[in-house]
Design an enzyme around this catalytic site. Structure first.
Site: not given
Length: 332
Positions: A12, A14-16, A18, A90, A160, A188
């Site tokens: 993942g 390219a996501g935030q 990552g 995910g 957390d 979580h």
């Protein structure tokens, strides 16, 4: 003598999260300032162009420790030879989706990534699952990668844990580095139990219990717990996006302490495979207080659990047992 580069997988990528995480890894935040790295970045085909953009930026940043970048949509290429795998990718829950629908999507993702890791990762690869539901995704990964030792598969509750330290430091108006040994027990999720019964603060006159300094059990047993439990939702409300910077930083903390060790007298929270400690059902991926040494984690034993805490530990274990059953029903 220069160290051999470590290969670190981020799914993942390219996501935030990552995007926040890969520069931290390339800068040595995760594995140390003397450890060269080769980044393996995996994402889904629709994100291939964005992933290539991240690769371009990594090249442009000219990180001295970064010895190579693999950016791919192929799970086998991504997993080949990796020493550390951070599973950020995910399927997110969307409006109107039932939990079982999300679980079903993630079961299929983690099933395929587990078998690729098992076949192609380096021996003794350390795995950290970040994507939610993190505990249960990690359990699925463990099921489908039986040759990866169970102690090498973990999930992220350090975010957390760090949130709990942050709330105490804000309340007492002290440096966060002076607070230690909070615990996140369980899932979580919003049933997690942030516990400060054993937490201490460094003061000019020595270490003092958090409860003694806060002097407000009502806050510690109420608002403090709910603030940590609901912090992710509060950030989404404020940013209109989920926590990325703090999640990435906590993932680095988790791996760094696991690989390089926790300081003497300190413990951290990690989601690990339960062995029945503290009467938590064995076979769940559950967050415990752990110390790390020589690349291995160990659950801190012998801590007193009062009646209030016992109920909280059992509640989050019940949710994880239910999630596990739901995940297994998606397999049939």
């Amino acid at each position: 003598m220069a160290k051999e580069p470590a290969r670190v997988l981020v799914t993942g990528a390219a996501g935030q999260i990552g995007y926040a995480l890969v520069p931290m890894i390339a800068r040595g935040v995760m594995l140390g300032a003397d450890q060269p790295v080769i980044l393996h970045m995996l994402d889904i085909p629709p994100a291939a162009e964005a992933l290539n953009g991240v690769k371009m930026e990594l090249v442009d940043a000219a990180f001295p420790l970064l010895k190579g970048v693999v950016a791919t949509t192929d799970v086998v290429e991504a997993c080949t030879g990796v020493n550390v795998a951070v599973m950020v990718g995910g399927f997110p829950r969307k409006e109107g989706m039932e939990r079982k629908d999300v679980m079903s999507k993630n079961v299929s993702i983690y099933k395929s990534q587990a078998s690729a890791l098992e076949k192609h990762a380096a021996p003794n690869c350390k795995v950290l699952v970040v994507a939610n539901p993190a505990n249960t995704n990690a359990l699925i990964l463990k099921e489908f990668a039986p040759s990866i030792p169970e102690k090498n598969i973990t999930c992220l509750t350090r975010l957390d844990h760090n949130r709990a330290l942050g709330q105490i430091s804000e309340r007492l108006n002290i440096q966060v580095s002076h607070v230690k040994n909070a615990i996140i027990w369980g899932n979580h999720s919003s049933t997690q139990y942030p516990d400060v019964n054993h937490a201490t603060v460094k003061t000019p006159s020595g270490e003092k219990p958090v409860r003694e300094l806060v002097k407000d059990d009502g806050w510690l047993n109420g608002e403090f717990i709910s603030t940590v439990q609901q912090r992710g939702a509060a950030i989404i409300k404020a940013r209109k996006l989920s926590s990325a910077l703090s999640a990435a930083s906590s993932a680095c903390d988790h791996i760094r302490d696991w690989v390089l060790g926790t300081p003497e007298g300190n413990w951290v929270s990690m989601g690990v495979y339960s062995d029945g400690s503290y009467n938590v059902p064995a076979g769940l991926m559950y967050s415990f207080p752990v110390t790390c040494s020589g690349g291995e984690w160990k659950i801190v034993q012998g801590l007193h659990v009062d009646e209030f805490s016992r109920k909280k530990l059992d509640l989050t274990a019940a949710e994880l047992t239910e999630e596990k059953a739901l995940a297994y029903s998606c397999l049939s």
